[in-house]
Design an enzyme around this catalytic site. Structure first.
Site, PDB file in Angstrom:
ATOM      1  N   SER A  38       0.832  -1.207   0.000  1.00 47.52           N
ATOM      2  CA  SER A  38       0.000   0.000   0.000  1.00 47.52           C
ATOM      3  C   SER A  38       0.865   1.255   0.000  1.00 47.52           C
ATOM      4  CB  SER A  38      -0.894   0.029   1.246  1.00 47.52           C
ATOM      5  OG  SER A  38      -1.794  -1.044   1.266  1.00 47.52           O
ATOM      6  N   GLU A  58      11.690   3.387   4.135  1.00 43.30           N
ATOM      7  CA  GLU A  58      11.572   1.928   4.117  1.00 43.30           C
ATOM      8  C   GLU A  58      12.761   1.293   4.845  1.00 43.30           C
ATOM      9  OE1 GLU A  58       9.492  -0.625   3.326  1.00 43.30           O
ATOM     10  OE2 GLU A  58      11.175  -1.906   3.887  1.00 43.30           O
ATOM     11  N   ALA A  59      12.442   0.316   5.697  1.00 46.64           N
ATOM     12  CA  ALA A  59      13.481  -0.341   6.493  1.00 46.64           C
ATOM     13  C   ALA A  59      14.391  -1.226   5.648  1.00 46.64           C
ATOM     14  CB  ALA A  59      12.837  -1.163   7.613  1.00 46.64           C
ATOM     15  N   TYR A 126       2.764 -14.883  -3.053  1.00 48.53           N
ATOM     16  CA  TYR A 126       2.659 -15.916  -4.090  1.00 48.53           C
ATOM     17  C   TYR A 126       1.884 -15.420  -5.310  1.00 48.53           C
ATOM     18  CZ  TYR A 126       4.335 -19.296  -0.556  1.00 48.53           C
ATOM     19  OH  TYR A 126       5.064 -19.974   0.389  1.00 48.53           O
ATOM     20  N   VAL A 128      -1.063 -14.407  -6.239  1.00 50.00           N
ATOM     21  CA  VAL A 128      -2.471 -14.523  -6.645  1.00 50.00           C
ATOM     22  C   VAL A 128      -3.072 -13.122  -6.600  1.00 50.00           C
ATOM     23  CG1 VAL A 128      -4.746 -15.451  -6.076  1.00 50.00           C
ATOM     24  CG2 VAL A 128      -2.698 -16.824  -5.679  1.00 50.00           C
ATOM     25  N   HIS A 541      -2.111 -13.571   5.573  1.00 51.22           N
ATOM     26  CA  HIS A 541      -3.026 -12.485   5.214  1.00 51.22           C
ATOM     27  C   HIS A 541      -3.418 -11.633   6.422  1.00 51.22           C
ATOM     28  CE1 HIS A 541      -4.528 -15.041   1.533  1.00 51.22           C
ATOM     29  NE2 HIS A 541      -3.290 -14.606   1.384  1.00 51.22           N
ATOM     30  N   ALA A 575      -3.047  -3.079   5.111  1.00 51.51           N
ATOM     31  CA  ALA A 575      -4.039  -4.112   5.450  1.00 51.51           C
ATOM     32  C   ALA A 575      -4.550  -3.995   6.879  1.00 51.51           C
ATOM     33  CB  ALA A 575      -3.445  -5.502   5.225  1.00 51.51           C
ATOM     34  N   PRO A 586      -5.440 -10.842  -0.221  1.00 54.16           N
ATOM     35  CA  PRO A 586      -5.739  -9.424   0.028  1.00 54.16           C
ATOM     36  C   PRO A 586      -4.941  -8.387  -0.747  1.00 54.16           C
ATOM     37  CG  PRO A 586      -4.397 -10.312   1.795  1.00 54.16           C
ATOM     38  CD  PRO A 586      -4.649 -11.446   0.843  1.00 54.16           C
ATOM     39  N   GLN A 587      -3.934  -8.796  -1.545  1.00 57.99           N
ATOM     40  CA  GLN A 587      -3.101  -7.725  -2.121  1.00 57.99           C
ATOM     41  C   GLN A 587      -3.916  -6.755  -2.985  1.00 57.99           C
ATOM     42  OE1 GLN A 587       0.013  -8.558  -4.900  1.00 57.99           O
ATOM     43  NE2 GLN A 587      -0.947 -10.382  -5.738  1.00 57.99           N
TER      44      GLN A 587
HETATM   45  C1  LIG Z   1       4.490 -15.800   1.682  1.00 62.32           C
HETATM   46  C2  LIG Z   1       3.325 -14.917   1.390  1.00 62.32           C
HETATM   47  C3  LIG Z   1       2.459 -15.231   0.363  1.00 62.32           C
HETATM   48  C4  LIG Z   1       1.370 -14.410   0.076  1.00 62.32           C
HETATM   49  N1  LIG Z   1       0.622 -14.685  -1.027  1.00 62.32           N
HETATM   50  C5  LIG Z   1      -0.324 -13.802  -1.431  1.00 62.32           C
HETATM   51  C6  LIG Z   1      -0.969 -13.964  -2.672  1.00 62.32           C
HETATM   52  O1  LIG Z   1      -0.681 -14.896  -3.437  1.00 62.32           O
HETATM   53  N2  LIG Z   1      -1.920 -13.049  -3.025  1.00 62.32           N
HETATM   54  C7  LIG Z   1      -2.249 -11.998  -2.213  1.00 62.32           C
HETATM   55  O2  LIG Z   1      -3.146 -11.229  -2.575  1.00 62.32           O
HETATM   56  N3  LIG Z   1      -1.633 -11.818  -1.037  1.00 62.32           N
HETATM   57  C8  LIG Z   1      -0.657 -12.679  -0.647  1.00 62.32           C
HETATM   58  N4  LIG Z   1       0.024 -12.443   0.524  1.00 62.32           N
HETATM   59  C9  LIG Z   1      -0.384 -11.302   1.370  1.00 62.32           C
HETATM   60  C10 LIG Z   1      -0.104  -9.921   0.759  1.00 62.32           C
HETATM   61  O3  LIG Z   1       1.118  -9.917   0.072  1.00 62.32           O
HETATM   62  C11 LIG Z   1      -0.133  -8.880   1.883  1.00 62.32           C
HETATM   63  O4  LIG Z   1      -1.433  -8.882   2.449  1.00 62.32           O
HETATM   64  C12 LIG Z   1       0.173  -7.453   1.423  1.00 62.32           C
HETATM   65  O5  LIG Z   1       1.340  -7.411   0.641  1.00 62.32           O
HETATM   66  C13 LIG Z   1       0.302  -6.546   2.631  1.00 62.32           C
HETATM   67  O6  LIG Z   1       0.566  -5.227   2.221  1.00 62.32           O
HETATM   68  P1  LIG Z   1       0.759  -4.053   3.278  1.00 62.32           P
HETATM   69  O7  LIG Z   1       0.913  -2.809   2.489  1.00 62.32           O
HETATM   70  O8  LIG Z   1      -0.322  -4.127   4.287  1.00 62.32           O
HETATM   71  O9  LIG Z   1       2.109  -4.394   4.049  1.00 62.32           O
HETATM   72  P2  LIG Z   1       3.584  -4.644   3.490  1.00 62.32           P
HETATM   73  O10 LIG Z   1       3.567  -4.842   2.027  1.00 62.32           O
HETATM   74  O11 LIG Z   1       4.183  -5.708   4.326  1.00 62.32           O
HETATM   75  O12 LIG Z   1       4.338  -3.263   3.741  1.00 62.32           O
HETATM   76  C14 LIG Z   1       4.868  -2.854   4.977  1.00 62.32           C
HETATM   77  C15 LIG Z   1       6.203  -2.178   4.718  1.00 62.32           C
HETATM   78  O13 LIG Z   1       6.574  -1.399   5.836  1.00 62.32           O
HETATM   79  C16 LIG Z   1       7.947  -1.574   6.094  1.00 62.32           C
HETATM   80  N5  LIG Z   1       8.163  -1.259   7.505  1.00 62.32           N
HETATM   81  C17 LIG Z   1       7.620  -1.872   8.578  1.00 62.32           C
HETATM   82  N6  LIG Z   1       8.020  -1.277   9.714  1.00 62.32           N
HETATM   83  C18 LIG Z   1       8.831  -0.242   9.350  1.00 62.32           C
HETATM   84  C19 LIG Z   1       9.545   0.749  10.076  1.00 62.32           C
HETATM   85  N7  LIG Z   1       9.502   0.834  11.417  1.00 62.32           N
HETATM   86  N8  LIG Z   1      10.294   1.641   9.375  1.00 62.32           N
HETATM   87  C20 LIG Z   1      10.355   1.598   8.014  1.00 62.32           C
HETATM   88  N9  LIG Z   1       9.695   0.668   7.289  1.00 62.32           N
HETATM   89  C21 LIG Z   1       8.935  -0.233   7.954  1.00 62.32           C
HETATM   90  C22 LIG Z   1       8.190  -3.017   5.734  1.00 62.32           C
HETATM   91  O14 LIG Z   1       9.565  -3.303   5.548  1.00 62.32           O
HETATM   92  C23 LIG Z   1       7.336  -3.168   4.485  1.00 62.32           C
HETATM   93  O15 LIG Z   1       8.050  -2.804   3.327  1.00 62.32           O
HETATM   94  C24 LIG Z   1       1.112 -13.264   0.859  1.00 62.32           C
HETATM   95  C25 LIG Z   1       1.973 -12.941   1.902  1.00 62.32           C
HETATM   96  C26 LIG Z   1       3.076 -13.748   2.159  1.00 62.32           C
HETATM   97  C27 LIG Z   1       4.009 -13.376   3.267  1.00 62.32           C
END
Ligand SMILES: Cc1cc2nc3c(=O)[nH]c(=O)nc-3n(C[C@H](O)[C@H](O)[C@H](O)COP(=O)(O)OP(=O)(O)OC[C@H]3O[C@@H](n4cnc5c(N)ncnc54)[C@H](O)[C@@H]3O)c2cc1C
Ligand SMILES: *[C@@H]1O[C@H](CO)[C@@H](O)[C@H](O)[C@H]1NC(C)=O
Ligand SMILES: *[C@@H]1O[C@H](CO)[C@@H](O)[C@H](O)[C@H]1NC(C)=O
Ligand SMILES: *[C@@H]1O[C@H](CO)[C@@H](O)[C@H](O)[C@H]1NC(C)=O
Length: 605
Positions: A38, A58-59, A126, A128, A541, A575, A586-587
């Site tokens: 996001s 970003e970390a 993965y 999807v 998720h 998320a 959920p992506q």
């Molecule tokens: C193995 C695996 C398979 C999956 N397969 C699927 C799939 O096939 N299809 C699907 O739809 N979803 C899948 N998901 C889930 C999906 O990828 C996640 O729900 C989604 O990417 C979450 O997005 P987000 O923006 O909430 O968090 P994230 O994308 O995790 O972003 C958070 C970011 O914040 C950064 N961060 C955290 N703390 C700090 C800090 N203190 N300082 C600086 N940076 C920080 C992190 O490094 C990261 O880059 C999967 C997840 C995993 C782990």
């Protein structure tokens, strides 16, 4: 000159040295915390307005450099350190979290993959790509009291984020043709994320499609138009030409880097959000990068996009969260918000494994020349073959049918009724390998010359909830992650019924050479449940830990514009703000909410 540059570049890849040279206090209009799924999407959209300045902190760094082909080639996604054994390899591009022991999972602790890289978990997943149901988002509108979250209102934002390319049937197996609804996409919007189907239709999945059809889950469904009923070849976040992972980094950030003045701070950990106590206004963030500490100020807003585990953690260490928890760690309370870190939703998955008479991922290992060597060559030379796919193909959905449902307890049936009619309870996935606790990729190495495959079931209408709780006032100390799987009795009943459905599916397929796991001696409901407790793993998720809600909801953390309740100039966009976790993957929704809140911000909301 070139060599001096190269030397400088490698020297500078040491984060602390690099940051000392380039990073220091600065001020931007918007500071985005977390360059994940996001985070990069909202940052890129905000930066499109050349009148505003945007920084992303970003970390991690660039996963293509720090993890290489393992993170880029779809066929390696599962093998890229996603195992749940705490002893599995540590990944530089992952936070390497371990959960607290699963109460209803025999006390197992699970390694839990989460991206620590630009792209965040979109660089680890993965791939999807599909959307939740109409009923799920209409329920978001009810829960937030804001009609702009209804399916009809969010669909344009799903469409805005991505571009679809039809499956290339000249490269896929003839019996793996894909049907989908092009009207669910709008390529004229030129959305950055790439969605397509791999140049490989798993032979095993062609049989799963038949097995599912025989138990009443009909093929040819579309998963991007608001309904999840029947089976289909899953669309994926893969770019069509090079058959490589499409992440928020290769899509949104790459475009923003060439067309905007977005500023990205890598290997920079946000330690705290700075919130002015008297005005409860977020003014910036404190950052640590290697040995360097600096502050970024936000003229307009701080947007927290650190994901479902770390957005609540960052809020808590910054003084926003359940009062008792903050006080326990000596954190001055800026805003008592009891919902921070609560309401953790996640899906769990388990499967029935068979020996099969069809080519699966086992073939890569069992017959190296026709398997791994050929697969690598096909990918390298033609971008075809099993490495173009993330290890599976066909997915199906259903609510547990009446024949098994009639056995559920009245209380459990009532509890499950809270889900809308179009919200499936179980997702079935054909996997080209062994899912049996998913300890690490080494689980695949049985080396007995047999081919294995799994049909897995994920609980996509879970009633069990977990939580994320800080264990220190220091952001660097991992929080306690309690997944809560199967703590609600309805989830246990659905899980047992799902295993029975998996066995019914296998029974209709003519490629089985016998059940391997759980094994035919596991028959009673108690034995089946024990198998699930021992082998269930996350689908990764996590969501809901900074939930959106009405102002009257005591557990709401953000309002329907993603603004943290009671704090000015601070939003959460990832998320964690999902009020519920829609069925499935959920992506797509992570991109959708980023698009939607970016539009809110630009419209002054
Ligand atoms: C193995 C695996 C398979 C999956 N397969 C699927 C799939 O096939 N299809 C699907 O739809 N979803 C899948 N998901 C889930 C999906 O990828 C996640 O729900 C989604 O990417 C979450 O997005 P987000 O923006 O909430 O968090 P994230 O994308 O995790 O972003 C958070 C970011 O914040 C950064 N961060 C955290 N703390 C700090 C800090 N203190 N300082 C600086 N940076 C920080 C992190 O490094 C990261 O880059 C999967 C997840 C995993 C782990
Ligand atoms: C589809 O074709 C593949 C070969 O490309 C084969 O292995 C598989 O068994 C076929 N599926 C069905 C259902 O016949
Ligand atoms: C119903 O439940 C009982 C007791 O839990 C179990 O023995 C039986 O097999 C179940 N029936 C079905 C159809 O699942
Ligand atoms: C799913 O599709 C089947 C068959 O087309 C139909 O009978 C059923 O009502 C549908 N279920 C939902 C939840 O829409």
């Amino acid at each position: 000159m070139v060599s001096k540059l190269a030397l400088f570049a490698s020297w500078c890849s040491l984060p602390s040295v690099c940051s000392a040279l380039f990073f220091g206090d600065a001020i931007f209009d918007y500071v985005i915390v977390g360059g994940g799924t996001s985070g990069l999407a909202i940052a890129a959209r905000l930066a499109e307005d050349s009148k505003v300045s945007v920084a992303v902190v970003e970390a991690g760094g660039y996963y293509e450099m720090e993890s290489g082909f393992m993170s880029v080639i779809p066929g390696f996604a599962a093998a890229a350190g996603t195992g749940t054994s705490p002893l599995d390899s540590l990944m530089m591009i992952d936070w390497n979290f371990n959960t607290v022991p699963l109460k209803e999972g025999n006390g197992r602790r699970l390694r839990y993959a989460r991206g620590k890289t630009l792209g965040g978990t979109s660089a680890r997943n993965y791939m999807v790509y599909h959307r939740g149901t109409e009923g799920a988002f209409d329920q978001w509108a009810d829960l937030t009291g804001d009609d702009s979250w209804s399916w009809d209102s969010v669909l344009p934002f799903f469409k805005k984020s991505c571009t679809v390319t039809p499956a290339d049937m000249s490269k896929r197996q003839a019996n793996a043709s894909v049907s989908y609804n092009p009207g669910a996409f709008d390529n004229a919007l030129n959305g950055p994320l790439q969605v397509t189907w791999p140049n490989y239709g798993s032979p095993f999945s062609t049989h799963v499609e038949i097995g599912l059809e025989k138990i009443g889950i009909l093929p040819g469904a579309d998963f991007n138009s608001g309904s999840l009923n029947g089976s289909s070849w899953a669309s994926t976040s893969i770019s069509p030409g090079d058959q490589a992972r499409s992440s928020s980094q290769t899509s949104f950030l790459k475009r923003a880097t060439t067309t905007t003045s977005i500023k990205v701070y890598t290997h920079s950990m946000v330690k705290k959000i700075v919130i002015d106590k008297t005005t409860t206004t977020a003014t910036g963030v404190e950052i640590e990068s290697g040995l360097v500490k600096f502050t970024l100020k936000a003229r307009k807003e701080v947007v927290l996009s650190a994901g479902a585990f770390q957005s609540p953690q960052l809020l808590m260490v910054s003084g926003v969260g359940p009062k008792q928890t903050l006080q326990r760690y000596g954190i001055p309370v800026i805003k008592d918000l009891p919902g921070v870190g609560q309401n953790l939703w996640d899906h769990t998955i388990f499967g029935v494994v068979h020996r099969v008479g069809v080519e699966t991922a086992s073939n890569l290992i069992v017959h190296p020349l026709t398997g791994a060597v050929k697969a690598l060559a096909d990918y390298a030379l033609k971008r075809t073959g099993p490495l173009t796919a993330p290890g599976f193909g066909v997915i199906g959905w259903e609510k547990i049918p009446q024949a098994l449902r009639s056995n559920f307890s009245v209380n459990n049936l009532e509890a499950l009724d809270e889900f809308p009619d179009d919200w499936p309870e179980v997702e079935y996935i054909g996997l080209d390998g062994i899912l049996d606790g998913w300890h690490s990729a080494l689980d695949q190495l049985l080396l007995d010359g047999q081919q294995y495959a799994t049909i897995a079931a994920a609980l996509v209408a879970p009633l069990s909830r977990g939580s994320v709780t800080i264990t220190s006032s220091n952001i660097k100390t991992a929080p306690d992650i309690d997944l809560g799987y199967l703590t609600h009795p309805a989830d246990r009943e659905v899980a047992v019924a799902a295993v029975k459905r998996l066995r019914q599916t296998w029974a209709g397929m003519d490629i089985s050479l016998g059940e391997y796991k759980p094994g035919v001696d596991v028959q009673s409901d108690e034995e089946i449940l024990e198998f699930v407790r021992q082998t269930m793993v996350p689908v990764w998720h996590p969501a809901g830990t900074c939930s959106m809600g009405k102002s009257t909801d005591p557990n709401a953390v953000v309002d329907s514009h993603a603004k943290v309740i009671g704090v000015r100039n601070l939003r959460v966009v990832d998320a964690s703000i999902f009020p519920t976790l829609p069925p499935g993957h959920p992506q797509s929704a992570c991109y959708m909410i980023a698009e939607k809140i970016a539009t809110d911000i630009q419209g002054g909301n």
